[in-house]
Each structure stands twice: as structure tokens, then as C-alpha cells.
Design a protein around this motif. Sequence first.
Motif, PDB file in Angstrom:
ATOM      1  N   LYS A 176       0.805  -1.222   0.000  1.00  0.00           N
ATOM      2  CA  LYS A 176       0.000   0.000   0.000  1.00  0.00           C
ATOM      3  C   LYS A 176       0.836   1.270   0.000  1.00  0.00           C
ATOM      4  O   LYS A 176       0.430   2.282  -0.536  1.00  0.00           O
ATOM      5  N   ASP A 177       2.010   1.229   0.605  1.00  0.00           N
ATOM      6  CA  ASP A 177       2.820   2.436   0.721  1.00  0.00           C
ATOM      7  C   ASP A 177       3.885   2.557  -0.379  1.00  0.00           C
ATOM      8  O   ASP A 177       4.785   3.377  -0.281  1.00  0.00           O
ATOM      9  N   SER A 178       3.769   1.783  -1.440  1.00  0.00           N
ATOM     10  CA  SER A 178       4.778   1.838  -2.495  1.00  0.00           C
ATOM     11  C   SER A 178       4.524   3.015  -3.441  1.00  0.00           C
ATOM     12  O   SER A 178       3.371   3.363  -3.732  1.00  0.00           O
ATOM     13  N   GLY A 179       5.597   3.595  -3.914  1.00  0.00           N
ATOM     14  CA  GLY A 179       5.512   4.704  -4.861  1.00  0.00           C
ATOM     15  C   GLY A 179       4.843   4.315  -6.163  1.00  0.00           C
ATOM     16  O   GLY A 179       3.963   5.042  -6.655  1.00  0.00           O
ATOM     17  N   PRO A 180       5.231   3.172  -6.769  1.00  0.00           N
ATOM     18  CA  PRO A 180       4.578   2.782  -8.023  1.00  0.00           C
ATOM     19  C   PRO A 180       3.065   2.588  -7.882  1.00  0.00           C
ATOM     20  O   PRO A 180       2.302   2.930  -8.780  1.00  0.00           O
ATOM     21  N   LYS A 181       2.614   2.087  -6.741  1.00  0.00           N
ATOM     22  CA  LYS A 181       1.170   1.919  -6.530  1.00  0.00           C
ATOM     23  C   LYS A 181       0.491   3.289  -6.440  1.00  0.00           C
ATOM     24  O   LYS A 181      -0.569   3.501  -7.040  1.00  0.00           O
ATOM     25  N   ALA A 182       1.127   4.226  -5.731  1.00  0.00           N
ATOM     26  CA  ALA A 182       0.556   5.570  -5.600  1.00  0.00           C
ATOM     27  C   ALA A 182       0.448   6.244  -6.970  1.00  0.00           C
ATOM     28  O   ALA A 182      -0.569   6.877  -7.280  1.00  0.00           O
ATOM     29  N   LEU A 183       1.478   6.102  -7.792  1.00  0.00           N
ATOM     30  CA  LEU A 183       1.436   6.697  -9.126  1.00  0.00           C
ATOM     31  C   LEU A 183       0.383   6.023 -10.000  1.00  0.00           C
ATOM     32  O   LEU A 183      -0.301   6.689 -10.787  1.00  0.00           O
ATOM     33  N   ALA A 184       0.241   4.719  -9.859  1.00  0.00           N
ATOM     34  CA  ALA A 184      -0.793   4.011 -10.615  1.00  0.00           C
ATOM     35  C   ALA A 184      -2.177   4.508 -10.209  1.00  0.00           C
ATOM     36  O   ALA A 184      -3.051   4.690 -11.067  1.00  0.00           O
ATOM     37  N   ASP A 185      -2.372   4.758  -8.920  1.00  0.00           N
ATOM     38  CA  ASP A 185      -3.663   5.276  -8.462  1.00  0.00           C
ATOM     39  C   ASP A 185      -3.966   6.640  -9.080  1.00  0.00           C
ATOM     40  O   ASP A 185      -5.106   6.916  -9.463  1.00  0.00           O
ATOM     41  N   VAL A 186      -2.951   7.483  -9.199  1.00  0.00           N
ATOM     42  CA  VAL A 186      -3.137   8.803  -9.819  1.00  0.00           C
ATOM     43  C   VAL A 186      -3.518   8.642 -11.290  1.00  0.00           C
ATOM     44  O   VAL A 186      -4.459   9.271 -11.774  1.00  0.00           O
ATOM     45  N   VAL A 187      -2.794   7.783 -12.002  1.00  0.00           N
ATOM     46  CA  VAL A 187      -3.075   7.559 -13.424  1.00  0.00           C
ATOM     47  C   VAL A 187      -4.477   6.974 -13.600  1.00  0.00           C
ATOM     48  O   VAL A 187      -5.216   7.367 -14.510  1.00  0.00           O
ATOM     49  N   LEU A 188      -4.874   6.070 -12.715  1.00  0.00           N
ATOM     50  CA  LEU A 188      -6.201   5.462 -12.824  1.00  0.00           C
ATOM     51  C   LEU A 188      -7.318   6.465 -12.539  1.00  0.00           C
ATOM     52  O   LEU A 188      -8.367   6.440 -13.191  1.00  0.00           O
ATOM     53  N   ARG A 189      -7.105   7.368 -11.584  1.00  0.00           N
ATOM     54  CA  ARG A 189      -8.107   8.412 -11.332  1.00  0.00           C
ATOM     55  C   ARG A 189      -8.229   9.327 -12.550  1.00  0.00           C
ATOM     56  O   ARG A 189      -9.337   9.705 -12.955  1.00  0.00           O
ATOM     57  N   GLU A 190      -7.088   9.676 -13.135  1.00  0.00           N
ATOM     58  CA  GLU A 190      -7.093  10.505 -14.337  1.00  0.00           C
ATOM     59  C   GLU A 190      -7.809   9.772 -15.477  1.00  0.00           C
ATOM     60  O   GLU A 190      -8.602  10.363 -16.201  1.00  0.00           O
ATOM     61  N   ALA A 191      -7.525   8.495 -15.633  1.00  0.00           N
ATOM     62  CA  ALA A 191      -8.161   7.703 -16.689  1.00  0.00           C
ATOM     63  C   ALA A 191      -9.675   7.653 -16.488  1.00  0.00           C
ATOM     64  O   ALA A 191     -10.437   7.795 -17.453  1.00  0.00           O
ATOM     65  N   GLU A 192     -10.094   7.453 -15.257  1.00  0.00           N
ATOM     66  CA  GLU A 192     -11.530   7.400 -14.973  1.00  0.00           C
ATOM     67  C   GLU A 192     -12.208   8.708 -15.371  1.00  0.00           C
ATOM     68  O   GLU A 192     -13.279   8.699 -15.983  1.00  0.00           O
ATOM     69  N   GLY A 193     -11.564   9.814 -15.042  1.00  0.00           N
ATOM     70  CA  GLY A 193     -12.127  11.113 -15.410  1.00  0.00           C
ATOM     71  C   GLY A 193     -12.191  11.306 -16.916  1.00  0.00           C
ATOM     72  O   GLY A 193     -13.199  11.784 -17.461  1.00  0.00           O
TER      73      GLY A 193
END
Length: 128
Positions: free
Chosen positions: A75-92
Motif C-alpha cells: 500500500k505504501d509503495s511509490g509505483p502503486k501511488a502513481l498508478a492510483d493517480v493515473v487510474l483516477r485521471e483515466a476514470e475522469g
Amino acid sequence: MHTSAHTVLYDPDGLIEAGLPLDREPYESLVKAVLAWTDQDALTARDLEQIALQLTGHARAVASDVRRRADRLPKDSGPKALADVVLREAEGRLSVPIEGTARCVQNRARLVRALYERLDRLDAAASV
């Protein structure tokens, strides 16, 4: 009388889809071609809508792959955090209605490209 040879599968968790590899090469070629457009006058609005639909469907499939791979990371990994940002952007971006314009198609192509970049980075992070 039942005449269909098709079976409807109920797979709300996407387990069947998760085991299938993405057909990446044709979509990467399509993205490259779409982003290289300089004159779209030869395409009708309906042609552009169809291309946007293809890219939208593929973007959703790649986003699902990104989500599955990101969920395997701590949960605290950088790649996971960046993936979450990209996925939120994709959803929008995927929530915006499709238009029969080159701008819309190119935006969908950029999204597919960004999702593949994130997928590749998640693969690299998982193999470290």
C-alpha cells in the motif's frame, strides 16, 4: 428451441479477463497513427467515433490490468501511488462522452499510451 452457440458468463470480478493477455501491438500501432495525424479531413465523424470507441474499450481493459497489478504492490509503495493517480485521471477522461472529432480520438490515444506506460512501470517495479 435454443439455437445459440454462445454461453453467457457471469464474471463480476473480472477473473476470466485477468487471465487473458492484452492484444497490445495493434493498439500501439493505432495510437501511433492517431497521434501522427496532421489532416483528418479524410475521416468522417462516424469513423472518428468508431476509432474513439475502440480506444475507449482498450483503455478500460488496460486500466483493469493496471489496477490488478497495482493491487499486488504494498500500500505504501511509490509505483502503486502513481498508478492510483493515473487510474483516477483515466476514470475522469473516460467519463467524458465520445465525440466524432480528431481531438477526442487523440485524447483517447494519449490515455491508452499513458496506461501502457504505467503498466510497464508496474511490471518493472514488481520484478525488482
